[in-house]
Design a protein around this motif. Structure first.
Motif, PDB file in Angstrom:
ATOM      1  N   THR A 168      30.821  -7.309  45.480  1.00 57.85           N
ATOM      2  CA  THR A 168      29.631  -6.478  45.457  1.00 57.85           C
ATOM      3  C   THR A 168      28.983  -6.657  44.083  1.00 57.85           C
ATOM      4  OG1 THR A 168      28.739  -4.261  45.910  1.00 57.85           O
ATOM      5  CG2 THR A 168      30.791  -4.383  44.637  1.00 57.85           C
ATOM      6  N   VAL A 169      28.058  -5.784  43.725  1.00 59.29           N
ATOM      7  CA  VAL A 169      27.450  -5.805  42.392  1.00 59.29           C
ATOM      8  C   VAL A 169      27.648  -4.430  41.775  1.00 59.29           C
ATOM      9  CG1 VAL A 169      25.295  -5.995  41.084  1.00 59.29           C
ATOM     10  CG2 VAL A 169      25.739  -7.549  42.991  1.00 59.29           C
ATOM     11  N   THR A 170      28.243  -4.391  40.598  1.00 60.96           N
ATOM     12  CA  THR A 170      28.515  -3.106  39.955  1.00 60.96           C
ATOM     13  C   THR A 170      27.535  -2.781  38.840  1.00 60.96           C
ATOM     14  OG1 THR A 170      30.076  -4.142  38.414  1.00 60.96           O
ATOM     15  CG2 THR A 170      30.969  -3.262  40.484  1.00 60.96           C
ATOM     16  N   ASP A 183      18.645 -11.161  38.019  1.00 61.76           N
ATOM     17  CA  ASP A 183      18.770 -12.436  38.717  1.00 61.76           C
ATOM     18  C   ASP A 183      20.081 -13.124  38.319  1.00 61.76           C
ATOM     19  OD1 ASP A 183      16.273 -11.952  39.759  1.00 61.76           O
ATOM     20  OD2 ASP A 183      15.215 -13.247  38.344  1.00 61.76           O
ATOM     21  N   SER A 184      20.519 -14.051  39.175  1.00 63.67           N
ATOM     22  CA  SER A 184      21.665 -14.911  38.884  1.00 63.67           C
ATOM     23  C   SER A 184      22.922 -14.115  38.513  1.00 63.67           C
ATOM     24  CB  SER A 184      21.312 -15.909  37.772  1.00 63.67           C
ATOM     25  OG  SER A 184      20.224 -16.724  38.157  1.00 63.67           O
ATOM     26  N   ILE A 185      23.325 -13.237  39.426  1.00 63.21           N
ATOM     27  CA  ILE A 185      24.524 -12.427  39.215  1.00 63.21           C
ATOM     28  C   ILE A 185      25.727 -13.170  39.790  1.00 63.21           C
ATOM     29  CG2 ILE A 185      25.671 -10.252  39.732  1.00 63.21           C
ATOM     30  CD1 ILE A 185      22.904  -8.973  39.983  1.00 63.21           C
ATOM     31  N   SER A 186      26.661 -13.546  38.936  1.00 64.20           N
ATOM     32  CA  SER A 186      27.879 -14.205  39.389  1.00 64.20           C
ATOM     33  C   SER A 186      28.774 -13.172  40.066  1.00 64.20           C
ATOM     34  CB  SER A 186      28.614 -14.843  38.200  1.00 64.20           C
ATOM     35  OG  SER A 186      29.843 -15.406  38.627  1.00 64.20           O
ATOM     36  N   LEU A 187      29.118 -13.427  41.318  1.00 62.34           N
ATOM     37  CA  LEU A 187      29.905 -12.452  42.071  1.00 62.34           C
ATOM     38  C   LEU A 187      31.393 -12.602  41.834  1.00 62.34           C
ATOM     39  CD1 LEU A 187      27.905 -12.552  45.423  1.00 62.34           C
ATOM     40  CD2 LEU A 187      27.679 -10.935  43.527  1.00 62.34           C
ATOM     41  N   ASN A 188      31.822 -13.816  41.534  1.00 70.08           N
ATOM     42  CA  ASN A 188      33.247 -14.070  41.328  1.00 70.08           C
ATOM     43  C   ASN A 188      33.649 -13.702  39.904  1.00 70.08           C
ATOM     44  OD1 ASN A 188      35.863 -14.858  41.760  1.00 70.08           O
ATOM     45  ND2 ASN A 188      35.461 -17.052  41.681  1.00 70.08           N
ATOM     46  N   SER A 189      33.486 -12.425  39.601  1.00 70.84           N
ATOM     47  CA  SER A 189      33.862 -11.900  38.294  1.00 70.84           C
ATOM     48  C   SER A 189      34.690 -10.647  38.515  1.00 70.84           C
ATOM     49  CB  SER A 189      32.620 -11.566  37.453  1.00 70.84           C
ATOM     50  OG  SER A 189      31.900 -10.499  38.038  1.00 70.84           O
ATOM     51  N   ALA A 190      35.464 -10.274  37.513  1.00 64.81           N
ATOM     52  CA  ALA A 190      36.341  -9.117  37.656  1.00 64.81           C
ATOM     53  C   ALA A 190      35.567  -7.849  37.983  1.00 64.81           C
ATOM     54  CB  ALA A 190      37.156  -8.927  36.368  1.00 64.81           C
ATOM     55  N   TYR A 216      15.128  -8.202  50.681  1.00 61.34           N
ATOM     56  CA  TYR A 216      15.501  -9.584  50.966  1.00 61.34           C
ATOM     57  C   TYR A 216      16.440 -10.061  49.861  1.00 61.34           C
ATOM     58  CZ  TYR A 216      12.236 -10.388  54.816  1.00 61.34           C
ATOM     59  OH  TYR A 216      11.594 -10.350  56.039  1.00 61.34           O
ATOM     60  N   TYR A 217      17.446 -10.840  50.266  1.00 60.66           N
ATOM     61  CA  TYR A 217      18.456 -11.321  49.330  1.00 60.66           C
ATOM     62  C   TYR A 217      18.472 -12.840  49.326  1.00 60.66           C
ATOM     63  CZ  TYR A 217      20.100  -6.518  49.888  1.00 60.66           C
ATOM     64  OH  TYR A 217      20.166  -5.155  49.933  1.00 60.66           O
ATOM     65  N   ALA A 218      18.752 -13.407  48.144  1.00 62.93           N
ATOM     66  CA  ALA A 218      18.887 -14.856  48.002  1.00 62.93           C
ATOM     67  C   ALA A 218      20.240 -15.156  47.375  1.00 62.93           C
ATOM     68  CB  ALA A 218      17.774 -15.417  47.127  1.00 62.93           C
ATOM     69  N   MET A 219      21.028 -15.975  48.070  1.00 61.05           N
ATOM     70  CA  MET A 219      22.374 -16.316  47.610  1.00 61.05           C
ATOM     71  C   MET A 219      22.462 -17.804  47.306  1.00 61.05           C
ATOM     72  SD  MET A 219      24.593 -13.672  47.757  1.00 61.05           S
ATOM     73  CE  MET A 219      26.179 -14.426  48.102  1.00 61.05           C
ATOM     74  N   ASP A 220      23.062 -18.131  46.183  1.00 59.62           N
ATOM     75  CA  ASP A 220      23.408 -19.515  45.855  1.00 59.62           C
ATOM     76  C   ASP A 220      24.866 -19.717  46.244  1.00 59.62           C
ATOM     77  OD1 ASP A 220      24.073 -21.969  44.802  1.00 59.62           O
ATOM     78  OD2 ASP A 220      23.171 -21.610  42.836  1.00 59.62           O
ATOM     79  N   VAL A 221      25.070 -20.463  47.327  1.00 62.08           N
ATOM     80  CA  VAL A 221      26.432 -20.717  47.811  1.00 62.08           C
ATOM     81  C   VAL A 221      26.748 -22.210  47.702  1.00 62.08           C
ATOM     82  CG1 VAL A 221      26.713 -18.705  49.285  1.00 62.08           C
ATOM     83  CG2 VAL A 221      25.478 -20.691  50.164  1.00 62.08           C
ATOM     84  N   THR A 222      26.140 -22.868  46.702  1.00 62.63           N
ATOM     85  CA  THR A 222      26.417 -24.279  46.461  1.00 62.63           C
ATOM     86  C   THR A 222      27.905 -24.495  46.238  1.00 62.63           C
ATOM     87  OG1 THR A 222      24.227 -24.472  45.440  1.00 62.63           O
ATOM     88  CG2 THR A 222      25.801 -26.275  45.058  1.00 62.63           C
ATOM     89  N   VAL A 227      26.730 -16.845  43.977  1.00 62.96           N
ATOM     90  CA  VAL A 227      25.852 -16.190  43.010  1.00 62.96           C
ATOM     91  C   VAL A 227      24.725 -15.494  43.764  1.00 62.96           C
ATOM     92  CG1 VAL A 227      24.217 -16.553  41.109  1.00 62.96           C
ATOM     93  CG2 VAL A 227      26.346 -17.876  41.199  1.00 62.96           C
ATOM     94  N   LEU A 228      24.475 -14.234  43.431  1.00 63.17           N
ATOM     95  CA  LEU A 228      23.304 -13.531  43.958  1.00 63.17           C
ATOM     96  C   LEU A 228      22.119 -13.931  43.092  1.00 63.17           C
ATOM     97  CD1 LEU A 228      22.015 -11.443  45.870  1.00 63.17           C
ATOM     98  CD2 LEU A 228      22.659  -9.673  44.206  1.00 63.17           C
ATOM     99  N   MET A 229      21.261 -14.814  43.625  1.00 61.76           N
ATOM    100  CA  MET A 229      20.164 -15.364  42.820  1.00 61.76           C
ATOM    101  C   MET A 229      19.127 -14.303  42.490  1.00 61.76           C
ATOM    102  SD  MET A 229      19.445 -19.218  44.186  1.00 61.76           S
ATOM    103  CE  MET A 229      18.834 -18.717  45.800  1.00 61.76           C
ATOM    104  N   TRP A 230      18.732 -13.530  43.490  1.00 59.92           N
ATOM    105  CA  TRP A 230      17.763 -12.463  43.279  1.00 59.92           C
ATOM    106  C   TRP A 230      17.704 -11.562  44.507  1.00 59.92           C
ATOM    107  CZ3 TRP A 230      14.511 -13.127  47.298  1.00 59.92           C
ATOM    108  CH2 TRP A 230      14.127 -14.415  47.692  1.00 59.92           C
TER     109      TRP A 230
END
Length: 323
Positions: free
Chosen positions: A70-72, A78-85, A262-268, A274-277
């Motif tokens: 999620t996002v805390t 923009d550009s929120i890395s989700l794979n973080s503690a 609307y959500y934009a995800m970078d799943v490269t 990454v939640l782009m915006w």
């Protein structure tokens, strides 16, 4: 009306005659009714699941140790890395507050009761059958519950592979889908196993309603809109998504009745999403935007042209209606 509606995503094969085949190569659809045959066995589940939503499919492969993000922090960034503690849902991550989970602390004056509620909810989100919903007298196994993808459609994206033999290609495909508990799922199509799920901050309280499943509760919608995938692969000799070569996979999706974002995800990198915006309806620039029902359409437009319509720059844009 119970808030918790069951859903699933199942894999079948289509032959050259347009027939839907199950994992055993048998025709899966009953021609007279159009429904799945009782004896049909979809891929991944290894059971005769036929028309039963809760059998087989992705839900049967969900574990009791899911990777859920999620996002805390500030969700407008923009550009929120989700794979973080900070953004992983775990029992020890206090960055995900009770308020973000939708837990009313005033309803639990006893601290032990509050802790128990929070712990049970987190464990349920991570896939643990804390209430023994499957009636097997265990409360530490997987509940295998997947919420309903009512109006959304799953999309499969090829990340790598070998197509030198067109009749027998070897592909690494990832399936993306959204569900009404508010989750965006990434699934390995080779085995139906979930790679990760992402729940936007504003939809995290949906989990509490789905967990509680109050028969008098309100039906909650989450990520229920159509999705658009932008897969960009360099002009080389392979079909592999390679970030260092500028390749990318982006996913864009709305909420339908779940809201007006609307959500934009970078799943490269499927292991480091990454939640782009996020476009938040009602905020400056989108003050009048209603529910995000329409599928965002990716296109290129001329931008910044002179008075003669020349000397333009080209820009990638998404078109969608105002809700």
């Amino acid at each position: 009306l119970y808030p918790r509606w069951a859903g699933n995503v199942k894999k079948y094969r289509i032959n050259s005659d347009g027939q839907v085949l199950d994992a055993n190569g048998d025709v899966a659809i009953e021609p007279t009714t159009g429904y799945f045959k009782t004896a049909a066995e979809s891929y991944w589940g290894l059971v005769k699941d036929g028309p039963v939503v809760t059998k087989g499919g992705v839900s049967s492969q969900l574990t009791n140790d899911r990777k859920v993000y999620t996002v805390t922090g500030d969700a407008t960034l923009d550009s929120i890395s989700l794979n973080s503690a900070a953004n992983k849902i775990t029992l020890t991550n206090t960055s995900v507050t009770n308020d973000l989970y939708g837990i009313d602390e005033d309803a639990y004056p006893n601290p032990a009761d509050l802790t128990a509620k929070r712990t049970s909810l987190i464990n349920w989100i991570l896939g643990i059958d804390v209430d023994d919903d499957n009636n097997n007298n265990q409360t530490d196994d997987a509940h295998n519950y997947m919420a309903d993808p009512l109006h959304s459609r799953p999309i499969v994206v090829t990340y790598s592979g070998d197509i030198s033999d067109p009749d027998n290609p070897t592909l690494t495909d990832i399936l993306f889908t959204t569900t009404n508990d508010g989750a965006f799922h990434a699934v390995d199509t080779s085995n139906g196993e979930e790679i990760f799920a992402f729940i936007p901050q504003d939809l995290l309280p949906n989990q509490l309603d789905y967990f509680t499943d109050d028969p008098d509760g309100v039906r909650r919608y989450g990520l229920d809109g159509p999705m658009t995938i932008w897969r960009e692969e360099s002009d080389d000799d392979d079909i592999n998504i390679e970030k260092l070569e500028g390749d990318h996979v982006y996913a864009y999706f709305g909420m339908r009745r779940g809201g007006n974002n609307y959500y934009a995800m970078d799943v490269t990198d499927k292991n480091n999403p990454v939640l782009m915006w996020t476009i938040f309806g009602g905020t400056p620039g989108f003050q009048d935007m209603g529910q995000s029902w329409s599928r965002p359409v990716l296109s290129r437009v001329n931008w910044g042209c002179d008075s003669n319509g020349e000397n333009c720059t080209s820009k990638n844009v998404l078109f969608f209606s105002g809700g």
